[in-house]
Design a protein around this motif. Structure first.
Motif, mmCIF file in Angstrom:
data_model
loop_
_atom_site.group_PDB
_atom_site.id
_atom_site.type_symbol
_atom_site.label_atom_id
_atom_site.label_comp_id
_atom_site.label_asym_id
_atom_site.label_seq_id
_atom_site.Cartn_x
_atom_site.Cartn_y
_atom_site.Cartn_z
ATOM 1 N N TYR A 1 9.070 2.020 3.405
ATOM 2 C CA TYR A 1 7.843 1.257 3.599
ATOM 3 C C TYR A 1 7.985 0.294 4.770
ATOM 4 C CZ TYR A 1 3.896 -1.788 2.509
ATOM 5 O OH TYR A 1 2.746 -2.513 2.576
ATOM 6 N N LEU A 2 9.151 -0.306 4.904
ATOM 7 C CA LEU A 2 9.386 -1.283 5.958
ATOM 8 C C LEU A 2 10.269 -0.690 7.047
ATOM 9 C CD1 LEU A 2 10.123 -4.382 3.727
ATOM 10 C CD2 LEU A 2 8.003 -3.841 4.893
ATOM 11 N N TRP A 3 10.044 -1.116 8.272
ATOM 12 C CA TRP A 3 10.865 -0.678 9.391
ATOM 13 C C TRP A 3 11.644 -1.851 9.918
ATOM 14 C CZ3 TRP A 3 11.233 4.364 10.180
ATOM 15 C CH2 TRP A 3 10.235 5.161 9.665
ATOM 16 N N PRO A 4 12.844 -1.705 10.390
ATOM 17 C CA PRO A 4 13.613 -0.468 10.430
ATOM 18 C C PRO A 4 14.087 -0.077 9.040
ATOM 19 C CG PRO A 4 14.981 -2.271 11.157
ATOM 20 C CD PRO A 4 13.604 -2.832 10.932
ATOM 21 N N CYS A 5 14.458 1.164 8.897
ATOM 22 C CA CYS A 5 14.921 1.692 7.618
ATOM 23 C C CYS A 5 16.157 0.913 7.174
ATOM 24 C CB CYS A 5 15.255 3.168 7.774
ATOM 25 S SG CYS A 5 16.000 3.905 6.322
ATOM 26 N N LEU A 6 16.121 0.359 5.977
ATOM 27 C CA LEU A 6 17.225 -0.461 5.485
ATOM 28 C C LEU A 6 18.497 0.368 5.317
ATOM 29 C CD1 LEU A 6 18.138 -3.221 4.496
ATOM 30 C CD2 LEU A 6 17.371 -2.579 2.223
ATOM 31 N N ALA A 7 18.365 1.607 4.866
ATOM 32 C CA ALA A 7 19.544 2.457 4.694
ATOM 33 C C ALA A 7 20.241 2.694 6.031
ATOM 34 C CB ALA A 7 19.147 3.785 4.064
ATOM 35 N N CYS A 8 19.466 2.953 7.071
ATOM 36 C CA CYS A 8 20.060 3.161 8.400
ATOM 37 C C CYS A 8 20.640 1.860 8.937
ATOM 38 C CB CYS A 8 19.020 3.696 9.372
ATOM 39 S SG CYS A 8 18.485 5.367 8.992
ATOM 40 N N GLU A 9 19.955 0.753 8.680
ATOM 41 C CA GLU A 9 20.420 -0.534 9.173
ATOM 42 C C GLU A 9 21.747 -0.924 8.530
ATOM 43 O OE1 GLU A 9 18.705 -4.945 8.804
ATOM 44 O OE2 GLU A 9 17.333 -3.519 9.735
ATOM 45 N N ASP B 1 0.857 -1.180 0.000
ATOM 46 C CA ASP B 1 0.000 0.000 0.000
ATOM 47 C C ASP B 1 0.895 1.233 0.000
ATOM 48 O OD1 ASP B 1 -2.026 1.825 0.187
ATOM 49 O OD2 ASP B 1 -2.563 1.335 2.256
ATOM 50 N N GLU B 2 0.811 2.011 -1.052
ATOM 51 C CA GLU B 2 1.652 3.198 -1.219
ATOM 52 C C GLU B 2 1.466 4.185 -0.063
ATOM 53 O OE1 GLU B 2 4.437 5.581 -3.122
ATOM 54 O OE2 GLU B 2 3.790 3.622 -3.815
ATOM 55 N N ARG B 3 0.289 4.198 0.526
ATOM 56 C CA ARG B 3 0.004 5.157 1.601
ATOM 57 C C ARG B 3 0.718 4.817 2.900
ATOM 58 N NH1 ARG B 3 -6.236 4.466 1.243
ATOM 59 N NH2 ARG B 3 -5.426 2.373 1.042
ATOM 60 N N GLN B 4 1.328 3.636 2.998
ATOM 61 C CA GLN B 4 2.008 3.235 4.223
ATOM 62 C C GLN B 4 3.445 3.756 4.304
ATOM 63 O OE1 GLN B 4 0.658 1.667 6.828
ATOM 64 N NE2 GLN B 4 -1.292 1.784 5.764
ATOM 65 N N LYS B 5 3.927 4.416 3.271
ATOM 66 C CA LYS B 5 5.294 4.941 3.300
ATOM 67 C C LYS B 5 5.389 6.090 4.293
ATOM 68 C CE LYS B 5 7.050 3.836 -1.244
ATOM 69 N NZ LYS B 5 7.607 4.403 -2.473
ATOM 70 N N ARG B 6 6.501 6.122 5.013
ATOM 71 C CA ARG B 6 6.759 7.171 5.998
ATOM 72 C C ARG B 6 8.218 7.603 5.887
ATOM 73 N NH1 ARG B 6 1.969 7.091 6.081
ATOM 74 N NH2 ARG B 6 0.637 6.337 7.720
ATOM 75 N N ARG B 7 8.523 8.771 6.405
ATOM 76 C CA ARG B 7 9.902 9.255 6.451
ATOM 77 C C ARG B 7 10.613 8.648 7.650
ATOM 78 N NH1 ARG B 7 11.842 11.590 1.940
ATOM 79 N NH2 ARG B 7 10.178 12.718 0.939
ATOM 80 N N CYS B 8 11.837 8.185 7.418
ATOM 81 C CA CYS B 8 12.646 7.655 8.509
ATOM 82 C C CYS B 8 13.097 8.830 9.374
ATOM 83 C CB CYS B 8 13.854 6.904 7.958
ATOM 84 S SG CYS B 8 15.011 6.364 9.225
ATOM 85 N N PRO B 9 12.925 8.754 10.693
ATOM 86 C CA PRO B 9 13.336 9.876 11.538
ATOM 87 C C PRO B 9 14.850 10.057 11.592
ATOM 88 C CG PRO B 9 12.541 8.056 12.886
ATOM 89 C CD PRO B 9 12.299 7.683 11.459
ATOM 90 N N THR B 10 15.610 9.015 11.265
ATOM 91 C CA THR B 10 17.067 9.105 11.343
ATOM 92 C C THR B 10 17.674 9.716 10.092
ATOM 93 O OG1 THR B 10 17.033 7.109 12.688
ATOM 94 C CG2 THR B 10 19.160 7.783 11.804
ATOM 95 N N CYS B 11 17.327 9.146 8.917
ATOM 96 C CA CYS B 11 17.990 9.578 7.684
ATOM 97 C C CYS B 11 17.090 10.389 6.757
ATOM 98 C CB CYS B 11 18.530 8.368 6.926
ATOM 99 S SG CYS B 11 17.245 7.269 6.316
#
Length: 112
Positions: A74-82, A59-69
């Protein structure tokens, strides 16, 4: 049969076929096999079906901004931060750098 030929190449081949250019010349010009050009001329190739790039239930509406980067995820934790965080136990302490005299000994051993 579903084609793996790019739709733009198919359109270009059809245009060249319509202009009366030989299949051999078209195949050399476009880098396709002669049999592929013949199948395009006969209309045997189907347009590729659009691919679904999202997993089931996406669901496109489930995307959120990662508070760190700040990436849109769409999925948590943010893969880029991980991927940026170092792996290992959190209580691991890095080893201190070797002392100056140890560096000299190592350098002297390498010349022997």
């Amino acid at each position: 049969m579903i084609s793996r030929v790019d739709p733009q190449q198919q359109a270009r081949a059809k245009l060249l076929i319509f202009q009366g250019i030989s299949h051999l010349s078209i195949s050399k010009r476009l880098g396709l096999h002669r049999a592929t050009i013949a199948r395009i001329a006969r209309g045997d190739l189907e347009a590729p079906e659009p691919r679904e790039d999202h997993p089931p239930g996406y669901d496109e509406r489930q995307k959120r901004r990662c508070p760190t980067c700040g990436h849109l995820v769409y999925l948590w934790p943010c893969l880029a931060c991980e991927l940026e965080t170092p792996t290992g136990p959190p209580d691991a302490v890095p080893a201190p750098p070797p002392r100056q005299d140890e560096r000299r000994r190592r350098a002297d051993r390498s010349f022997r």
